[in-house]
Design a protein around this motif. Sequence first.
Motif, short mmCIF file in Angstrom:
data_model
loop_
_atom_site.label_atom_id
_atom_site.label_comp_id
_atom_site.label_asym_id
_atom_site.label_seq_id
_atom_site.Cartn_x
_atom_site.Cartn_y
_atom_site.Cartn_z
N PRO A 179 0.81 -1.22 0.00
CA PRO A 179 0.00 0.00 0.00
C PRO A 179 0.84 1.28 0.00
O PRO A 179 0.36 2.32 -0.41
N CYS A 180 2.10 1.18 0.43
CA CYS A 180 2.93 2.39 0.46
C CYS A 180 3.16 2.92 -0.94
O CYS A 180 3.06 4.10 -1.21
N GLU A 181 3.54 2.02 -1.83
CA GLU A 181 3.96 2.48 -3.15
C GLU A 181 2.93 2.11 -4.21
O GLU A 181 3.22 2.24 -5.40
N ASP A 182 1.74 1.65 -3.81
CA ASP A 182 0.69 1.31 -4.79
C ASP A 182 1.20 0.34 -5.83
O ASP A 182 1.14 0.59 -7.02
N LEU A 183 1.71 -0.80 -5.36
CA LEU A 183 2.29 -1.75 -6.32
C LEU A 183 1.20 -2.43 -7.12
O LEU A 183 0.10 -2.67 -6.64
#
Lengths: 275, 159
Positions: free
Chosen positions: B65-69
């Motif tokens: 969720p941090c980098e919207d992978l």
Amino acid sequence: MGALQQIYFRFCFFFLDFLCHIYCFPYQKCTFTDMLSCFKDKVGDVLLPGDVFSFQMPESITDSKPEKVVCGPGLRRNGDEVLVCKSGILRHKQPNLYWIDSQQRRYVPGKGESVIGIITAKSGDIFKVDVGGSEQASLSYLAFEGATKRNRPNVQVGDLVYSQFIIANKDMEPELVCIDSCGRANGMGVFGAGGLLFKVSLGLVRRLLAPQSEIAKDLEKMFPFEIVVGMNGRVWVKSKTIQQTLIVANLLESCENMTAQQRQTLFRRVADGSI
Amino acid sequence: MANDNAKLSKNLLRMKFMQRGLDADTKKQLEEEERRIISDEHWYLDLPELKAKENFIIEERSFGPCEDLKYGRMSFKGFNTEVEKLMIIMNAPNEEELEEEEISRMETDITDEDMARRYESLVGSMKKKFAKKRERSAIEDVNQNATETQKKAFLKPQD
């Protein structure tokens, strides 16, 4: 005092002053509302393990409710403090998510991550899966789409599975599933007849899966192939011929330490000069 | 049957097989009575309520969720059509949100005044559509009179 002595003393004071400024940072204390601004100031800075952001909670509840802060990977909560536990750059995402951008090769299981696992053993109702972590994860045979007690999934030892963690913390054995909350597979499960599995660093995996990934765009222009990327650093590639598969695997492994320009020239060379 | 209920004891009425035939209201009443009985007879600690400390810091272990992978399975140039369909479905939730935002933005582009103007003409045309024949002719007469009165005024030609 002689001139040399004066210079010596001045140098000592300067050095001590310098040290004080370095060591003052870890003990930064601020109120909660200030903590967010403390965080925001440090976005983009290099932080080291041991740095602390501590704050005092507002005692009366009648105060305006402070916003929640989400600590991502690399940041850890210790009571009312936030500790940095990995060295790297502090990143921020709206509205309140902070994390440390760091590099590593060793995978630590995290809940909700999709990984490629290798089935190592079949014991009773569960499979033991090697995900590259400190211990093997367990995968129940009922956690496949359309699996019932009578209708067992066709999974053998040595198969590759693309699955998600439902339990992954430092106190319990990690557990995997190959279905989502609605019971659909969504591409998870056993895959890979043929193809090649190899390992890359976790940073490259994140770069491959980033929303605007340049590596993925460069790869698109090559030849037709299929790729499965696991968050544990494992990548599986399959293409029409073995040669093409090996080319893609070598390209991905070498992408790690290349700048964008070098990578593009390499890709162009391969596209021109290859098969 | 109503007489039987009055004779049966409360404990018997509280049993599961007796409650299946009851209404929701009577069930709630029985539950409330039970709760009242429990609080009177049972002992409890006379301490002030300890509020659980609200944690304002939430921990999140994964990079996803941090980098919207994106979704991990990818296929290029039609090598595996099923995986390409999956890519569209799994990566779509973000795009769908964008589309919804765009739609809502489009709606606010038309201001309220424009909407009011449109509705004015709409109301008139819909009224005409569903009006009966006599009413329709009355409306047309009104319109013609209005236009005729405008034309009756003599316009002096300018040299």
